[in-house]
Write a protein that holds these residues in place. Structure first.
Motif, PDB file in Angstrom:
ATOM      1  N   VAL A 185       0.869  -1.256   0.078  1.00  0.00           N
ATOM      2  CA  VAL A 185       0.183   0.309  -0.173  1.00  0.00           C
ATOM      3  C   VAL A 185       0.660   1.424   0.332  1.00  0.00           C
ATOM      4  O   VAL A 185       0.612   1.829  -0.940  1.00  0.00           O
ATOM      5  CB  VAL A 185      -0.940  -0.344   1.308  1.00  0.00           C
ATOM      6  N   ALA A 186       1.627   1.145   0.753  1.00  0.00           N
ATOM      7  CA  ALA A 186       2.758   2.232   1.149  1.00  0.00           C
ATOM      8  C   ALA A 186       3.019   2.611  -0.616  1.00  0.00           C
ATOM      9  O   ALA A 186       3.123   3.646  -1.227  1.00  0.00           O
ATOM     10  CB  ALA A 186       4.323   2.280   1.790  1.00  0.00           C
ATOM     11  N   ARG A 227      10.389   3.953  21.002  1.00  0.00           N
ATOM     12  CA  ARG A 227      10.207   3.994  22.234  1.00  0.00           C
ATOM     13  C   ARG A 227       9.078   3.553  22.279  1.00  0.00           C
ATOM     14  O   ARG A 227       8.075   2.955  23.057  1.00  0.00           O
ATOM     15  CB  ARG A 227      10.363   5.639  22.175  1.00  0.00           C
ATOM     16  N   PHE A 228       7.542   3.541  21.410  1.00  0.00           N
ATOM     17  CA  PHE A 228       6.377   3.197  21.430  1.00  0.00           C
ATOM     18  C   PHE A 228       6.187   2.357  21.175  1.00  0.00           C
ATOM     19  O   PHE A 228       4.566   1.671  20.921  1.00  0.00           O
ATOM     20  CB  PHE A 228       5.737   4.213  20.483  1.00  0.00           C
ATOM     21  N   GLY A 229       6.828   1.506  19.644  1.00  0.00           N
ATOM     22  CA  GLY A 229       6.100  -0.406  19.446  1.00  0.00           C
ATOM     23  C   GLY A 229       6.047  -0.034  18.463  1.00  0.00           C
ATOM     24  O   GLY A 229       5.312   0.633  17.876  1.00  0.00           O
ATOM     25  N   ALA A 230       6.472  -1.488  17.847  1.00  0.00           N
ATOM     26  CA  ALA A 230       5.402  -1.257  15.982  1.00  0.00           C
ATOM     27  C   ALA A 230       4.161  -1.075  15.925  1.00  0.00           C
ATOM     28  O   ALA A 230       4.239  -0.380  15.324  1.00  0.00           O
ATOM     29  CB  ALA A 230       6.255  -2.565  15.712  1.00  0.00           C
ATOM     30  N   ARG A 231       3.478  -1.751  16.683  1.00  0.00           N
ATOM     31  CA  ARG A 231       2.215  -1.837  16.233  1.00  0.00           C
ATOM     32  C   ARG A 231       1.639  -0.012  15.846  1.00  0.00           C
ATOM     33  O   ARG A 231       1.082   0.189  15.199  1.00  0.00           O
ATOM     34  CB  ARG A 231       1.817  -2.830  17.354  1.00  0.00           C
ATOM     35  N   ARG A 232       2.044   1.116  17.283  1.00  0.00           N
ATOM     36  CA  ARG A 232       0.882   1.788  17.182  1.00  0.00           C
ATOM     37  C   ARG A 232       2.106   2.677  16.450  1.00  0.00           C
ATOM     38  O   ARG A 232       1.316   4.011  15.946  1.00  0.00           O
ATOM     39  CB  ARG A 232       1.327   2.143  18.633  1.00  0.00           C
ATOM     40  N   TRP A 233       3.505   2.619  16.484  1.00  0.00           N
ATOM     41  CA  TRP A 233       3.730   3.491  15.246  1.00  0.00           C
ATOM     42  C   TRP A 233       3.179   3.270  13.902  1.00  0.00           C
ATOM     43  O   TRP A 233       3.211   4.629  13.231  1.00  0.00           O
ATOM     44  CB  TRP A 233       5.568   3.614  15.804  1.00  0.00           C
ATOM     45  N   PHE A 234       3.902   2.558  13.835  1.00  0.00           N
ATOM     46  CA  PHE A 234       3.155   1.882  12.190  1.00  0.00           C
ATOM     47  C   PHE A 234       1.754   2.119  11.745  1.00  0.00           C
ATOM     48  O   PHE A 234       1.764   2.567  10.760  1.00  0.00           O
ATOM     49  CB  PHE A 234       3.561   0.593  11.824  1.00  0.00           C
ATOM     50  N   TRP A 239      -0.197   8.680   5.986  1.00  0.00           N
ATOM     51  CA  TRP A 239       0.344   8.579   4.606  1.00  0.00           C
ATOM     52  C   TRP A 239      -1.205   8.378   3.963  1.00  0.00           C
ATOM     53  O   TRP A 239      -1.089   9.293   2.525  1.00  0.00           O
ATOM     54  CB  TRP A 239       1.264   7.862   4.678  1.00  0.00           C
ATOM     55  N   GLY A 240      -2.186   7.801   4.696  1.00  0.00           N
ATOM     56  CA  GLY A 240      -3.000   7.708   3.847  1.00  0.00           C
ATOM     57  C   GLY A 240      -4.118   9.016   3.546  1.00  0.00           C
ATOM     58  O   GLY A 240      -4.965   9.535   2.837  1.00  0.00           O
ATOM     59  N   GLY A 286      -5.181   5.975  -1.176  1.00  0.00           N
ATOM     60  CA  GLY A 286      -4.978   6.983   0.141  1.00  0.00           C
ATOM     61  C   GLY A 286      -5.654   6.044   0.685  1.00  0.00           C
ATOM     62  O   GLY A 286      -5.462   5.502   2.400  1.00  0.00           O
ATOM     63  N   THR A 287      -7.422   5.764   0.439  1.00  0.00           N
ATOM     64  CA  THR A 287      -8.355   5.074   1.335  1.00  0.00           C
ATOM     65  C   THR A 287      -7.517   3.958   2.324  1.00  0.00           C
ATOM     66  O   THR A 287      -7.972   3.726   3.452  1.00  0.00           O
ATOM     67  CB  THR A 287      -9.083   4.597   0.739  1.00  0.00           C
ATOM     68  N   PRO A 288      -7.194   2.835   1.579  1.00  0.00           N
ATOM     69  CA  PRO A 288      -6.959   1.370   2.511  1.00  0.00           C
ATOM     70  C   PRO A 288      -5.415   1.609   3.248  1.00  0.00           C
ATOM     71  O   PRO A 288      -5.545   1.220   4.196  1.00  0.00           O
ATOM     72  CB  PRO A 288      -6.027   0.615   1.098  1.00  0.00           C
ATOM     73  N   ALA A 289      -4.434   2.134   3.253  1.00  0.00           N
ATOM     74  CA  ALA A 289      -3.834   3.149   3.993  1.00  0.00           C
ATOM     75  C   ALA A 289      -3.956   3.430   5.935  1.00  0.00           C
ATOM     76  O   ALA A 289      -4.238   2.659   6.598  1.00  0.00           O
ATOM     77  CB  ALA A 289      -2.819   4.076   3.780  1.00  0.00           C
ATOM     78  N   VAL A 290      -5.630   3.837   5.907  1.00  0.00           N
ATOM     79  CA  VAL A 290      -6.137   4.505   6.889  1.00  0.00           C
ATOM     80  C   VAL A 290      -6.377   3.528   7.496  1.00  0.00           C
ATOM     81  O   VAL A 290      -6.727   3.212   8.101  1.00  0.00           O
ATOM     82  CB  VAL A 290      -6.569   5.835   6.456  1.00  0.00           C
ATOM     83  N   LEU A 291      -7.480   2.477   6.444  1.00  0.00           N
ATOM     84  CA  LEU A 291      -8.523   1.981   7.265  1.00  0.00           C
ATOM     85  C   LEU A 291      -7.488   0.098   7.518  1.00  0.00           C
ATOM     86  O   LEU A 291      -7.619  -0.190   8.404  1.00  0.00           O
ATOM     87  CB  LEU A 291      -9.039   0.818   5.614  1.00  0.00           C
ATOM     88  N   LEU A 292      -6.457   0.052   7.044  1.00  0.00           N
ATOM     89  CA  LEU A 292      -5.169  -0.613   7.731  1.00  0.00           C
ATOM     90  C   LEU A 292      -4.926  -0.375   8.538  1.00  0.00           C
ATOM     91  O   LEU A 292      -4.517  -1.086   9.867  1.00  0.00           O
ATOM     92  CB  LEU A 292      -4.458  -1.140   6.364  1.00  0.00           C
TER      93      LEU A 292
END
Length: 431
Positions: A25-26, A75-82, A89-90, A181-187
């Motif tokens: 998606v990116a 610092r914040f961890g992968a899941r929250r930062w990703f 970006w979406g 751009g929509t799929p990035a927000v939904l993921l």
């Protein structure tokens, strides 16, 4: 199958398909501008030089914010930062639908780079927390499959969305930005819900498996003399980091130069937008083939630099032939050779930083290498656009990429001798 390979396969099945989807998606979001340019320029007054500048400004934002982003990941961890990266970006990609001219195009491309900064190097760092060094070539090859797959998908998808021109009073290129751009927000939600921060947080690994993985990663630290600075920012002053960043620069410069101008080159062959989209996908099929073959070969032979030298040479040949030949079929074949080489180079190169750094230092080092290297994403599109505007032909830009890859070939020998000659000889003697 050995217990080690079963564990590596389990980790791969749990993590890599989802990470491939996110980066897919990116990559679509950042590269679809090459297809939007086919009509956007006439609608809002963006010429070749302005397009090249705007396309490249993405990487200036990326460069400036990549190291801070990777340290925030630590610092914040992968899941929250990703998840944060996905949402921003979406939304910015969707906002590209409403640009009014060169200035707003420049601003939005820069902001898109700021928003996405840290995702790719963040995943590279994340992979170092799950896989011993000896498995990373093929794993990175699998992850980076998302790049050529994205370019394959982007072509037909963009051609179809451009065909929506006039619906609800919007241009086709506006629909293109809104829809991709929509799929990035939904993921963002499944990223928060399902992506683990690290091996310690998962229930699908036993205590013995977690201990084994920790032990193997610790062995890599000893075997390769990996550095972990007390202050991870000290990694930014390490000469090895800067040298690897310069070594990576020809790869990114060439990949983005190819990706952002390939639709324009193929469009010159003739045909509709949809035909351009499908034909533009062909070189990326060969990129996928390269990623399935070359990183595995590199792992099996425990050879990084020999493979990189061959791939740099093949990429240079591909760009030179694509510039000098006139038959569309032969040009496309030459560009396919270049794609085969470049994507394979990317996967094999990213096995190198993890041989030298661990922990937060690895996060900072990977981010800096990628940020400096990705300045090629600015230089490549802008340089090709400027050369095309000056000479009136894309061939001059392809010769430019040929020269860049020849420099990369020479740097392979230099980097090997400066960084790893003794280490590689030691590894061969122990094999």
């Amino acid at each position: 199958m050995s217990p080690e390979m079963r564990l590596i396969r389990l980790i791969t099945l749990k993590l890599i398909p989802f990470l491939i989807l996110l980066y897919l998606v990116a990559y679509i979001d950042r590269s679809a501008v090459g297809f939007a340019k086919l009509h956007m320029g006439a609608d809002v007054g963006i010429g070749d030089a302005a397009y090249g500048l705007g396309a490249g400004l993405f990487f200036i934002g990326y460069f400036l914010f990549e190291v801070p982003s990777n340290l925030f990941l630590q610092r914040f961890g992968a899941r929250r930062w990703f998840a944060r990266i996905l949402i921003t970006w979406g939304l910015i990609t969707m906002g590209m639908a409403f640009i009014q001219g060169p200035t707003s195009f420049y601003v939005m491309r820069f902001l898109l780079g700021v928003a996405e900064a840290g995702f790719f190097p963040g995943v590279l760092y994340y992979i170092t927390q799950w896989y011993p060094v000896r498995h990373r070539g093929k794993i990175l090859g699998l992850f980076i499959l998302s790049q050529p797959i994205a370019m394959m998908v982007t072509g037909p998808l963009s051609g179809a969305l451009l065909g929506m021109d006039g619906m609800l009073g919007l241009h086709g290129w506006q629909w293109l930005f809104l829809m991709i751009g929509t799929p990035a927000v939904l993921l963002a939600w499944p990223t928060l819900a399902f992506l683990p921060d690290g091996p310690a947080q998962v229930a699908w690994l036993s205590k013995d498996e977690k201990r084994w993985l920790t032990s193997e990663l610790d062995k890599d630290v000893q075997a390769f003399g990996q550095t972990s600075h007390g202050n991870p920012l000290h990694a930014l002053k390490d000469k090895r980091v800067l040298l690897l960043a310069l070594f990576y620069l020809p790869v990114t410069l060439s990949i983005y130069g190819l990706g952002l101008w390939l639709p324009t080159l193929v469009h010159q062959f003739g045909g509709s937008d949809l035909t351009t989209g499908f034909v533009s996908a062909i070189p990326y099929i060969f990129g996928i083939i390269g990623l399935l073959i070359m990183p595995r070969s590199s792992d099996r032979l425990n050879d990084r630099y020999g493979h990189l030298a061959v791939l740099y040479a093949l990429g240079a040949v591909g760009f030179f032939c694509s510039a000098s030949l006139t038959a569309p079929v032969l040009q496309l074949a030459a560009l396919s050779l270049a794609a085969f080489s470049l994507f394979s180079c990317t996967a094999i190169f990213w096995t190198l930083p993890g041989r030298f750094f661990s922990g937060a230092s690895a996060a900072a080092a990977i981010a800096l290498i990628n940020s400096v290297g990705n300045l090629g994403g600015y230089i490549g599109p802008f340089g090709i656009g400027a050369l095309k505007a000056y000479t009136g032909t894309l061939a001059s830009g392809l010769y430019f990429l040929t020269a860049v890859l020849c420099i990369g070939l020479l740097m392979t020998w230099f980097v090997y001798n400066r960084l790893e000659r003794k280490l590689t000889m030691k590894a061969y003697s122990q094999a």
